[in-house]
Motif scaffolding. Sequence first.
Motif, short mmCIF file in Angstrom:
data_model
loop_
_atom_site.label_atom_id
_atom_site.label_comp_id
_atom_site.label_asym_id
_atom_site.label_seq_id
_atom_site.Cartn_x
_atom_site.Cartn_y
_atom_site.Cartn_z
N PHE A 17 -3.72 -8.55 0.79
CA PHE A 17 -2.44 -7.86 0.73
C PHE A 17 -1.45 -8.53 1.67
CE2 PHE A 17 -4.34 -5.60 4.26
CZ PHE A 17 -3.31 -5.07 5.03
N ASP B 231 -5.84 -5.73 -6.05
CA ASP B 231 -7.05 -4.91 -5.99
C ASP B 231 -8.11 -5.54 -6.90
OD1 ASP B 231 -8.94 -2.92 -5.81
OD2 ASP B 231 -7.84 -1.47 -7.01
N ALA C 38 -3.29 1.63 -2.04
CA ALA C 38 -2.97 0.82 -3.21
C ALA C 38 -2.69 1.78 -4.36
CB ALA C 38 -4.13 -0.12 -3.54
N VAL D 190 -0.39 -5.82 -3.15
CA VAL D 190 -1.85 -5.76 -3.11
C VAL D 190 -2.42 -6.36 -4.39
CG1 VAL D 190 -3.89 -4.26 -2.92
CG2 VAL D 190 -1.76 -3.61 -1.76
N GLY E 45 1.53 -1.48 -2.49
CA GLY E 45 0.78 -0.88 -1.41
C GLY E 45 1.69 -0.08 -0.48
#
Length: 257
Positions: free
Chosen positions: A168, A140, A224, A138, A113
């Motif tokens: 995160f 995701d 990200a 991060v 990130g």
Amino acid sequence: MTRWVRFDDGGTPAFGVVEGDQVRVHEGDMFAGATATDRLVPAEGLALLPPCEPTKVIALWNNFRALGTKLGVSVPEDPLYLLKAVSSITSPGATVPRPKAYDGRLVFEGELGIVIGKKLTNASVEEAEAGIFGYTCVNDITAGDLLNKDPNFPQWARAKSFDSFCPFGPVIATGLDPATLTIRTILNGSERQNYPVTDMIFPAADLVARISADMTLMPGDLIACGTSVGVGAMKEPENVVEVLIEGIGTLRNTVLA
């Protein structure tokens, strides 16, 4: 290198710099002249918060050559990205519940990130480089079966914006060269991803500059950078996902699947 952290200080958000096994509490604005105080608190046991509060989360797709090759997709001319709702943000260590409205596959994606440190609009690569505050880990998280549920419209935002789908942290590390970094993702003790940032199609500063031409980036905004090979579904009732980047640390969350 400096590692910034946010934490719950008796019901009030606080932030500071990690100094060994302690955190030096700071005052003011993390991105604009934060001032160190005399207060030190033990790093162990802190109730960590997301290390900043983005006004938006931008998530890349097809930004790593290895995954693009595996998927058989061409190298994009411009960054391909979506927006995750800021309500999807959650803390390091938090438990991510399964959405009540969804019963399909939940997919992890370990990513680097980028945290923006100053307002950027139509920035040059040099301005973008100077405008990057630091880097973080991060996960995701994606509701994989939603993406193409409707053949008329890929549901990227919906699939990635459920509550808690964007953990995160644990810190924002400044003074790092992203080209030296490697992202590892560990699922329930087994390494599933291990890939270098150097495989990114759009390197960090170039990526920030290009996105700033589309929309103004604000201090604290999170990008990200996309993921690479090894992504997969979380199949256990409780899944421990760890995203590790040397120099930043380990983002660890439990995902209920």
